[in-house]
Design an enzyme around this catalytic site. Structure first.
Site, mmCIF file in Angstrom:
data_model
loop_
_atom_site.group_PDB
_atom_site.id
_atom_site.type_symbol
_atom_site.label_atom_id
_atom_site.label_comp_id
_atom_site.label_asym_id
_atom_site.label_seq_id
_atom_site.Cartn_x
_atom_site.Cartn_y
_atom_site.Cartn_z
ATOM 1 N N ARG A 101 8.790 9.053 -12.377
ATOM 2 C CA ARG A 101 7.457 8.419 -12.393
ATOM 3 C C ARG A 101 6.612 8.940 -11.231
ATOM 4 O O ARG A 101 5.417 9.210 -11.371
ATOM 5 C CB ARG A 101 7.591 6.891 -12.358
ATOM 6 C CG ARG A 101 6.295 6.145 -12.712
ATOM 7 C CD ARG A 101 5.398 5.879 -11.515
ATOM 8 N NE ARG A 101 6.153 5.245 -10.464
ATOM 9 C CZ ARG A 101 5.991 5.501 -9.174
ATOM 10 N NH1 ARG A 101 5.082 6.363 -8.744
ATOM 11 N NH2 ARG A 101 6.732 4.895 -8.264
ATOM 12 N N SER A 102 7.238 9.126 -10.080
ATOM 13 C CA SER A 102 6.529 9.656 -8.906
ATOM 14 C C SER A 102 5.932 11.019 -9.213
ATOM 15 O O SER A 102 4.792 11.306 -8.835
ATOM 16 C CB SER A 102 7.523 9.862 -7.754
ATOM 17 O OG SER A 102 7.294 9.001 -6.714
ATOM 18 N N ALA A 260 -3.052 5.754 -8.044
ATOM 19 C CA ALA A 260 -1.586 5.870 -8.063
ATOM 20 C C ALA A 260 -0.929 4.509 -7.833
ATOM 21 O O ALA A 260 0.102 4.194 -8.440
ATOM 22 C CB ALA A 260 -1.134 6.871 -7.008
ATOM 23 N N GLU A 381 2.500 4.767 -0.757
ATOM 24 C CA GLU A 381 1.279 4.225 -1.385
ATOM 25 C C GLU A 381 0.834 2.922 -0.730
ATOM 26 O O GLU A 381 0.311 2.028 -1.384
ATOM 27 C CB GLU A 381 1.500 3.987 -2.879
ATOM 28 C CG GLU A 381 1.648 5.242 -3.675
ATOM 29 C CD GLU A 381 0.359 6.016 -3.780
ATOM 30 O OE1 GLU A 381 -0.667 5.528 -3.291
ATOM 31 O OE2 GLU A 381 0.391 7.128 -4.339
ATOM 32 N N THR A 383 2.415 0.446 2.605
ATOM 33 C CA THR A 383 3.621 -0.389 2.748
ATOM 34 C C THR A 383 3.312 -1.817 2.301
ATOM 35 O O THR A 383 2.150 -2.223 2.193
ATOM 36 C CB THR A 383 4.095 -0.424 4.213
ATOM 37 O OG1 THR A 383 3.084 -1.098 4.982
ATOM 38 C CG2 THR A 383 4.315 0.968 4.790
#
Ligand code: TGC
Ligand code: FAD
Length: 402
Positions: A101-102, A260, A381, A383
């Site tokens: 997915r990343s 994202a 993306e 923390t």
């Protein structure tokens, strides 16, 4: 949901609230297509790839054929799908592995989106069709070794030299860095650049440009089926048309992050779903004290709590997706979803691990791999602490991160 004799069917343990009914036929088709791909091509092999620390590059053309790269963008070879369809695809991919997915997130929501939203027509035509078809891989360089949560402090510079820019500095922890054909790099420009003083600007740096090299980060025990790299720039000379012309300031990269992060709202729940399903099946078949462990109240409570959070998380994701498709979502809404989904997904995976006992710690089952992966997802993306503070600011009007 009524059966043919008019009786309401018992809830399905894998879709307790019948969320399936909230999706359109097109959305279900996307979900089912990606799910089949993940079941056939990822799940049988991912334990080995993770063990070997290898990203399966051979899957890139297959993912491109499914139309998943930049699928929510319009034109330039992109599918123009809805935000909900994109979210469902992320969930199904991450049910396989967060690393896969990343790859899709970075390619479509970070690198392609940056070019799509802020690039010139020439830049879009040069890169987007190749990236949508998987012929070119992109990465997105914002984080530096000394500036993670606080990218505004970045030290990478792009100084004017005649008509060119000269890039110096480095980026750290960059997904796809070592395999990217083009890096979208955010750097601080000269005060006299004609834009805001010392503004952060985006640059397209093709692989092979003199002075640009990458070093992969080894010995990770999270996202092992994903490439994570350092980018190094030593007097990298770029033509003036390497700059993304349509944005100046941190707003540029942060807008890409919103795209994202939205995918992670859905994706992380895919990892949790796999862990829940694995634990449910195991609880029904593992016998201790002459009973399936699912017969014990403590195990049932764990399964019920996992199911509750998974269903609630998916309702939030769908709601945010509908808001995004209506053009009504804000970055703070995305922070709500990213914080909640990843935090709960990680808790679900950890609870699932306890149900599998010792078996839960091996790569024979998917659980510890998903758990370890989600430790990265909790950090990248933005923390969990940063998203908490973004929400805290939304509630109080006071920014507490500075
Ligand atoms: P701040 O002053 O708040 O904002 C600067 C400018 O940006 C605007 N803005 C946004 N615009 C669009 N979307 C967003 N989400 C935005 N957030 C802020 C803002 O309005 C302002 O615009 P302007 O025009 O007034 O200048 O910025 P700050 O320096 O105070 O920072 C705020 C903070 C801490 C929230 C921000 O720096 C942050 O989000 N930090 C976290 C960094 C981060 O998330 N890094 C991720 C790197 S990429 C990655 O991890 C990829 S992993 C991918 C994978 O493998 O899947
Ligand atoms: P730090 O910012 O040093 O934070 C350390 C701890 O301090 C955290 O708990 C944090 O929440 C806390 N903290 C920091 N500031 C505050 C504050 N004000 N208040 C309270 N607590 C605070 N980056 C990219 O640009 N592109 C990529 O493709 C990319 N891919 C990645 C892939 C992986 C596998 C990983 C692990 C990271 C990736 N990153 C990428 C980097 C990621 O975005 C950063 O790791 C993240 O933003 C956090 O930065 P840091 O690791 O430097 O932690």
């Amino acid at each position: 949901m009524k059966t043919s004799n008019g009786v309401v069917a018992a809830p399905n343990p894998l879709d307790f609230l019948n969320l399936d009914a909230l999706l359109s036929p097109d959305e279900r088709l996307v979900r089912d297509t990606v799910r089949s791909f993940v079941n056939d091509r990822i799940k049988p092999n991912i334990g080995t790839w993770f063990d070997e620390g290898r990203f399966p590059r051979e899957l890139i053309p297959e993912i491109a054929d499914l139309g998943l790269f930049g699928m929510h963008l319009e034109g330039y070879g992109c599918a123009g799908a809805s935000a909900v369809a994109y979210g469902l695809a992320c969930l199904e991919l991450e049910a396989g592995d967060s690393g896969i997915r990343s790859f899709v997130s970075v390619q479509g929501s970070l690198a392609m989106y940056a070019i799509y939203a802020f690039g010139s027509e020439e830049q879009k035509n040069e890169w987007l069709p190749r990236m949508a078809s998987g012929k070119a891989v992109g990465c997105f360089g914002l984080t530096e070794w000394d500036f993670g949560s606080d990218p505004a402090g970045m030290r990478t510079t792009a100084r004017r030299s005649g008509g060119d820019y000269v890039l110096n500095g480095g980026k750290a922890w960059i997904t796809n860095g070592g395999i990217a054909d083009v890096a979208v790099v955010w750097a601080r420009t000269d005060p006299e650049d004609g834009h805001r003083s010392g503004a952060v600007r985006g640059f397209l740096v093709p692989r092979g440009t003199k002075g640009f090299r990458t070093n992969d980060i080894e010995r990770k025990i999270s996202l092992r089926a994903s490439v994570t790299s350092e980018l190094v720039f030593e007097d990298v000379r770029l033509p003036a048309d390497a700059v993304l012309p349509n944005v100046s300031g941190l707003r540029g990269p942060l807008a890409c992050l919103s795209e994202a992060r939205y995918g992670i709202v859905w994706g992380s729940l895919g990892a949790a779903r796999t862990c829940y399903e694995t634990a449910l099946e195991y609880a029904k078949t593992r016998i201790q004290f002459d009973k399936p462990i699912g017969a014990f109240q403590l195990t049932q409570e764990k399964l019920v709590n996992m199911m509750l959070e998974l269903q609630k998380g998916q309702l939030v994701a769908l709601h945010l997706g509908r808001m995004k498709d209506d053009g009504k979502i804000t970055p703070q809404h995305v922070s709500f979803g990213k914080l909640n989904s990843v935090r709960e997904a990680l808790a679900i995976c950890r609870e699932a691990r306890t149900i599998l006992g010792a078996s839960g710690i091996t790569l024979e089952y998917p659980i510890i791999r998903h758990m370890n992966n989600l430790e990265s997802v909790l950090t990248y993306e933005g923390t969990s602490e940063i998203h908490t503070l973004i929400l805290g600011e939304a509630l109080t009007g006071i920014a507490a991160y500075k």
